[in-house]
Enzyme design. Structure first.
Site, PDB file in Angstrom:
ATOM      1  N   ASN A  85       1.409 -59.039-106.606  1.00 50.80           N
ATOM      2  CA  ASN A  85       0.917 -59.977-105.582  1.00 50.80           C
ATOM      3  C   ASN A  85       1.448 -59.716-104.172  1.00 50.80           C
ATOM      4  OD1 ASN A  85      -0.673 -61.684-107.370  1.00 50.80           O
ATOM      5  ND2 ASN A  85       1.306 -62.268-108.242  1.00 50.80           N
ATOM      6  N   ASP A 105      11.707 -54.749-108.585  1.00 51.46           N
ATOM      7  CA  ASP A 105      10.507 -55.583-108.754  1.00 51.46           C
ATOM      8  C   ASP A 105       9.222 -54.746-108.632  1.00 51.46           C
ATOM      9  OD1 ASP A 105       9.060 -58.053-109.125  1.00 51.46           O
ATOM     10  OD2 ASP A 105       8.723 -58.126-106.962  1.00 51.46           O
ATOM     11  N   HIS A 143      14.879 -55.011-113.021  1.00 53.09           N
ATOM     12  CA  HIS A 143      13.661 -55.840-112.944  1.00 53.09           C
ATOM     13  C   HIS A 143      12.527 -55.020-112.345  1.00 53.09           C
ATOM     14  CE1 HIS A 143      11.352 -59.668-112.769  1.00 53.09           C
ATOM     15  NE2 HIS A 143      10.723 -59.025-111.790  1.00 53.09           N
TER      16      HIS A 143
END
Ligand SMILES: O=C(O)c1cc(C(=O)O)oc(=O)c1
Length: 296
Positions: A250, A245, A27
Site C-alpha cells: 500500500n 517491510d 519483517h
C-alpha cells in the site's frame, strides 16, 4: 479490483550502514507470483509479483543474511506463497502465518515443518474484513505446543481497547510497527507513552521498530521517527526487531528507498551492542532458537 500496483522502489540504493554479519530482516513479505499463488478474493490491494527471487536479491544488496517473511493480507489465510519463499531460501528464511481459526492441528504441524514460527492477527479495517478476538484467542492457545508467538497489527487509536485481548494471549507477543504511533508527537508524546505502558505491562511483549515511511508524516530522512524511536530501542533493547517491510504493501504513492531505510538503523540503535541485539540476537531467539541455545 483494478490495476495491479507496484509498492516498492525499483532501484534501491546500497546502504551506507553495513549490517553486522548474520543480520535478520525480521519483517518482510512476498506477493505471489500470482500465476502460481493467486491472491485472496478478499484482498484489499492487488500487487504486481514480488516473489522470493526479488526478496533474496534485495536481502543480499542490503547486506542482510536472513528474512522473516510475514504472510501479507493480500494472500488471506492461504500461506502457500510464504511457504514457497521459505522453501527456496536454503534455511535462510522463516515465517509468520495468517490462519483460518478452523485450521486443523495437522495443518499447523505442516506450517511448522515449512518454517512458520508465529501467527499474525491483523486488526486494520482497511486490510481485513473482520478480526474475531475470541477465535484468535483459541488459535493463540493452540499454537502454544509449537513454541510459536503471536504477531499483532493494530493502530494507536485502539491500543486501550486491545489491552484485555493482549492480556489474555498465553504466548509471547510481537506488536507490528509499534502499534503505529504518531511519531511526530516525539519520544514523550501521548502515543509513545501509551505504547511504553503496554510494553511495561508484560515483559514478553516485543515490538518491531519498523516503517518510518508509514509512520513519519514528514518523510525521508524520517527525523521524527529516529527521534521518537531511538529511546525505545535503548530502553527495550532485548525485545525489539527490525525489518524492511518490503515490498511495502500500500505504499505505492511514496515507495521508500530500502537502502535509506537501512540507514536509519544506526540512528535508532547507535552502538554495535544495540545493533547486534536488534538485528541478530533478538530475531534469532524468536525464529532460529535451536541455533542460539548452545551459545546461551
Ligand atoms: O500498513 C499496511 O498497509 C500493511 C499491510 C500489510 C499486509 O497487507 O499484510 O502488512 C504490513 O506490515 C503493513
Amino acid at each position: 479490483m483494478t490495476d495491479r500496483i507496484v509498492s516498492w522502489h525499483c532501484n534501491p540504493s546500497v546502504p551506507r550502514f553495513t549490517p553486522p554479519p548474520g543480520a535478520v530482516d525480521a519483517h518482510c513479505h512476498v506477493f505471489g507470483p500470482m500465476a502460481q499463488f493467486p491472491f485472496s478474493p478478499k484482498a484489499k490491494y492487488l500487487p504486481e509479483d514480488a516473489g522470493p527471487n526479488m526478496l533474496f536479491a534485495l536481502r543480499d544488496r542490503l547486506g542482510f543474511s536472513r528474512n522473516v517473511i510475514v504472510q501479507a493480507s493480500c494472500h488471506g489465510t492461504d500461506n502457500a506463497a510464504t511457504l514457497n519463499a521459505i522453501a527456496k531460501s536454503n534455511g535462510r528464511a522463516r515465517g509468520v502465518a495468517v490462519v483460518d481459526p478452523a485450521i486443523s492441528d495437522a495443518e499447523l504441524e505442516k506450517l511448522h515443518e515449512g518454517g512458520i514460527r508465529g501467527v499474525r492477527f491483523n486488526f486494520l479495517k482497511r486490510l481485513v474484513d473482520n478480526a474475531p478476538k475470541d477465535k484468535f484467542l483459541e488459535v493463540a492457545h493452540r499454537i502454544q505446543p509449537f513454541g510459536w508467538h503471536v504477531v499483532v497489527y493494530f493502530e494507536a487509536a485502539i491500543l486501550e481497547e486491545m489491552r484485555p485481548f493482549l492480556n489474555a494471549i498465553p504466548t509471547l507477543i510481537v506488536i507490528d510497527h509499534m502499534g503505529r504511533p504518531d511519531v511526530s508527537q516525539g519520544p514523550d508524546g501521548a502515543d509513545m507513552r501509551a505504547f511504553r505502558s503496554l510494553l511495561d505491562s508484560r515483559e514478553d511483549i516485543w515490538t518491531k521498530v519498523t516503517c518510518p515511511d508509514r509512520l513519519d508524516p514528514h518523510g525521508p530522512p524520517w527525523d521524527d521517527f529516529a527521534c521518537a524511536v531511538a529511546p525505545l530501542v535503548a530502553d527495550y533493547q532485548d525485545r525489539v526487531l527490525w525489518g524492511t517491510d518490503w515490498p511495502h504493501p500500500n505504499m505505492e504513492k511514496a515507495t521508500p528507498d530500502d537502502g535509506a531505510l537501512v540507514d536509519i538503523i544506526p540512528r535508532i540503535a547507535p552502538t554495535a551492542d544495540l545493533q547486534r541485539k536488534l538485528l541478530i540476537d533478538n530475531p534469532m531467539r524468536l525464529y532460529w532458537p535451536e541455533e542460539t541455545k548452545s551459545s546461551s
